[in-house]
Write a protein that holds these residues in place. Structure first.
Motif: not given
Length: 152
Positions: A45-61
């Motif tokens: 439906d077009g709803k989305a989220t974005v988050m930064l990740q450090s190299h390796g996949g750990t959430a950075a935001s």
């Protein structure tokens, strides 16, 4: 069946349909030793989220919501279906150990090839174009620098 029973049955069906999860795809850019990666989750439906990740996949935001234009979301999911059915492929490409990253889309149990490498055909070109449009809509740069942890 009387009116009340019909109404109750219709309401029950409507609640089941409303509770059904939407179709989601996940775009993951691995990042590199010099740039954050990112994870974008897009619903049909077009709803989305974005988050930064450090190299390796750990959430950075923390996840940041945004909207993908309806036409873009519709094209993206149609192109995903075509790419999966057509067994989309990319040309293997060399990457720097420090600056190289990879990007894949996962959808309904299927994962794309690395979309940072050139596409072999129009199916891959379409998917790469869609992912780029979604990344731009998210507001993050192509390679978010590690010195900018504020992220998206």
């Amino acid at each position: 069946m009387d009116f009340r029973a019909t109404l109750l049955a219709a309401l029950a069906i409507a609640s089941l349909v409303a509770a059904a999860p939407g179709d989601n795809a996940v775009i993951v850019n691995s990042g590199s030793t010099n740039a954050y990666g990112y994870k974008i989750t897009v619903a049909s439906d077009g709803k989305a989220t974005v988050m930064l990740q450090s190299h390796g996949g750990t959430a950075a935001s923390t996840p940041k919501p945004f909207a993908v234009p309806a036409a873009t979301a519709s094209k993206f999911f149609a192109d995903l279906a075509a790419a999966r059915k057509g067994n989309v492929a990319t040309v293997p490409c060399m990457k720097s150990a420090s600056f190289g990253s990879s990007m894949h889309v996962s959808w309904q149990g299927w994962t794309s090839p690395d979309l940072t490498c050139p596409a072999k055909d129009s199916l891959g070109d379409a998917l790469i174009s869609d992912v780029e449009a979604i990344r731009k809509a998210s507001g993050i740069s192509e390679s978010p620098a590690l010195h900018n942890p504020s992220g998206p």
